[in-house]
Design a protein around this motif. Structure first.
Motif, short mmCIF file in Angstrom:
data_model
loop_
_atom_site.label_atom_id
_atom_site.label_comp_id
_atom_site.label_asym_id
_atom_site.label_seq_id
_atom_site.Cartn_x
_atom_site.Cartn_y
_atom_site.Cartn_z
N PHE A 115 0.83 -1.20 0.00
CA PHE A 115 0.00 0.00 0.00
C PHE A 115 0.87 1.25 0.00
O PHE A 115 0.61 2.21 -0.75
N GLU A 116 1.91 1.24 0.84
CA GLU A 116 2.80 2.40 0.90
C GLU A 116 3.51 2.61 -0.44
O GLU A 116 3.68 3.75 -0.90
N ARG A 117 3.92 1.52 -1.06
CA ARG A 117 4.62 1.62 -2.36
C ARG A 117 3.71 2.22 -3.42
O ARG A 117 4.18 2.88 -4.36
N LEU A 118 2.42 2.01 -3.28
CA LEU A 118 1.46 2.48 -4.29
C LEU A 118 0.96 3.90 -4.04
O LEU A 118 0.19 4.43 -4.86
N LEU A 149 0.95 4.89 -15.18
CA LEU A 149 0.80 4.66 -13.74
C LEU A 149 2.06 4.02 -13.15
O LEU A 149 2.48 4.36 -12.04
N ALA A 150 2.63 3.09 -13.90
CA ALA A 150 3.85 2.42 -13.42
C ALA A 150 4.98 3.41 -13.24
O ALA A 150 5.79 3.29 -12.30
N GLN A 151 5.03 4.43 -14.10
CA GLN A 151 6.08 5.46 -13.99
C GLN A 151 5.98 6.21 -12.67
O GLN A 151 7.00 6.63 -12.11
N GLN A 152 4.77 6.38 -12.16
CA GLN A 152 4.59 7.13 -10.90
C GLN A 152 5.23 6.41 -9.71
O GLN A 152 5.65 7.04 -8.74
N ALA A 153 5.28 5.07 -9.80
CA ALA A 153 5.88 4.29 -8.71
C ALA A 153 7.30 3.85 -9.04
O ALA A 153 7.98 3.26 -8.20
N GLY A 154 7.74 4.10 -10.27
CA GLY A 154 9.08 3.70 -10.66
C GLY A 154 9.24 2.20 -10.78
O GLY A 154 10.30 1.65 -10.45
N LEU A 187 1.53 -5.44 -7.46
CA LEU A 187 1.33 -4.64 -6.25
C LEU A 187 -0.16 -4.37 -6.01
O LEU A 187 -0.64 -4.47 -4.88
N PHE A 188 -0.89 -4.00 -7.06
CA PHE A 188 -2.32 -3.74 -6.91
C PHE A 188 -3.07 -5.01 -6.50
O PHE A 188 -4.00 -4.96 -5.69
N LYS A 189 -2.66 -6.13 -7.07
CA LYS A 189 -3.31 -7.39 -6.73
C LYS A 189 -3.12 -7.71 -5.25
O LYS A 189 -4.06 -8.11 -4.56
N LYS A 190 -1.90 -7.51 -4.75
CA LYS A 190 -1.60 -7.86 -3.36
C LYS A 190 -2.18 -6.84 -2.39
O LYS A 190 -2.57 -7.20 -1.28
N ALA A 191 -2.22 -5.57 -2.78
CA ALA A 191 -2.72 -4.53 -1.87
C ALA A 191 -4.24 -4.43 -1.87
O ALA A 191 -4.86 -4.23 -0.83
N PHE A 192 -4.87 -4.56 -3.05
CA PHE A 192 -6.30 -4.31 -3.17
C PHE A 192 -7.09 -5.46 -3.79
O PHE A 192 -8.31 -5.40 -3.86
N ASN A 193 -6.37 -6.47 -4.27
CA ASN A 193 -7.00 -7.57 -5.01
C ASN A 193 -7.75 -7.03 -6.23
O ASN A 193 -8.83 -7.50 -6.58
N LEU A 194 -7.17 -6.03 -6.87
CA LEU A 194 -7.73 -5.40 -8.07
C LEU A 194 -6.62 -5.18 -9.10
O LEU A 194 -5.45 -5.03 -8.74
N ARG A 195 -7.01 -5.13 -10.36
CA ARG A 195 -6.08 -4.68 -11.39
C ARG A 195 -6.03 -3.15 -11.36
O ARG A 195 -6.99 -2.50 -10.93
N PRO A 196 -4.92 -2.55 -11.81
CA PRO A 196 -4.80 -1.08 -11.74
C PRO A 196 -5.96 -0.34 -12.40
O PRO A 196 -6.48 0.63 -11.84
N MET A 197 -6.39 -0.79 -13.58
CA MET A 197 -7.46 -0.08 -14.28
C MET A 197 -8.81 -0.29 -13.60
O MET A 197 -9.71 0.55 -13.73
N GLU A 198 -8.96 -1.38 -12.87
CA GLU A 198 -10.18 -1.54 -12.06
C GLU A 198 -10.21 -0.48 -10.97
O GLU A 198 -11.26 0.09 -10.66
N TYR A 199 -9.04 -0.24 -10.37
CA TYR A 199 -8.95 0.80 -9.33
C TYR A 199 -9.25 2.17 -9.95
O TYR A 199 -9.97 2.98 -9.35
#
Length: 274
Positions: A168-171, A191-196, A205-217
């Motif tokens: 979550f912190e990484r995202l 979006l990936a560029q924002q987190a490097g 990361l999104f799957k583990k933090a939210f159980n969602l794909r980035p575009m679902e978020y």
């Protein structure tokens, strides 16, 4: 005093998604060796002393403030290292036992640290007391308590807590960016560029933090924005709202809105009229 209660289960009890089969407390846990494992899931909490668990070719230390989870039919053994090794235990079955444990990151037998041992001990005491009741509805009441306990395990153990927090912190840079710019065209690469990170790692990361794909978020944030627009600017048409919330096509906006909110955008908009 040692306590053990075996539950009297009817056929309807066994159809519950989670149900208790036995519960109790050992003040001096004797060595246990099960070459063929145990038929039910077991959750044990250590009240005092220290022991060792052997399971899945691993050896775990288990001391006060920790819990042991045993999966069905997995060979294991455990014994005291520092006595008195005092344990509370519950045995459980049902179709939701595995999925609920998996929500806490528990997918195999092992030892897990409790974040609030006092609360979990209180929950166990209630379940053990319920298992010993002669009330005709005792098994159903125990199932309710057990279900609540399993729902709490993700918040009560360190099995997943720290790693989820780290993800979550990484995202956070990505989440802030989505919040500010969700109305604009967004891509996984951007979006990936924002987190490097790489797009593939961002998805992980999104799957583990939210159980969602980035575009679902992203779509969830866009739907939130659309709801705000409907309330604050009721004169806008649905097609205008869709565009202002970042959706290229109004038809897709309506599909996503209904899937997430359970009603159409039109019905939501009308329900907000004052």
């Amino acid at each position: 005093m040692d306590i053990i209660h075996f539950c009297h289960l009817s056929e309807s009890d066994k159809r519950l998604p989670v149900y208790l089969t036995s519960a109790g407390q050992w003040n001096h846990q004797e060595p246990v060796h099960r070459p063929d494992g145990f038929a039910s899931y077991q959750w044990l909490i250590i009240l005092s002393g220290e022991g060792a668990l052997h399971a899945d070719d691993n050896v775990y230390s288990a001391k006060a403030g920790q819990a042991i989870c045993l999966f069905p039919d997995v060979p294991h053994r455990y014994h005291a290292v520092q006595e008195p090794w005092q344990l509370m235990f519950i045995s459980m079955e049902g179709s939701l036992c595995g999925p609920l444990l998996a929500q806490a990151g528990i997918t195999k037998s092992g030892v897990f640290t409790m974040l609030d041992p006092v609360k979990m001990q209180a929950d166990f005491s209630s379940i053990i007391e319920g298992a010993g009741s002669s009330d005709s509805h005792a098994s159903v009441e125990c199932s309710k308590l057990l279900y609540a306990l399993l729902l709490d395990i993700p918040m009560q153990t360190q099995a997943k807590q720290h790693t989820r927090h780290q993800h979550f912190e990484r995202l956070q840079p990505v989440i802030r960016y989505i919040k500010e710019y969700c109305q604009l065209p967004l891509s996984i690469d951007l979006l990936a560029q924002q987190a490097g990170v790489t797009p593939q790692y961002l998805c992980l990361l999104f799957k583990k933090a939210f159980n969602l794909r980035p575009m679902e978020y992203v779509n969830r944030e866009r739907i939130q924005l659309s709801k705000e627009l409907m309330v604050l600017e009721p004169q806008l048409k649905i097609q205008e709202i869709a565009g202002m919330a970042g959706f290229e096509h109004a038809s897709y906006f309506c599909t996503v809105f209904k899937r997430l909110e359970g009603i159409s955008p039109e019905k939501f908009k009308n329900s907000q009229s004052y």
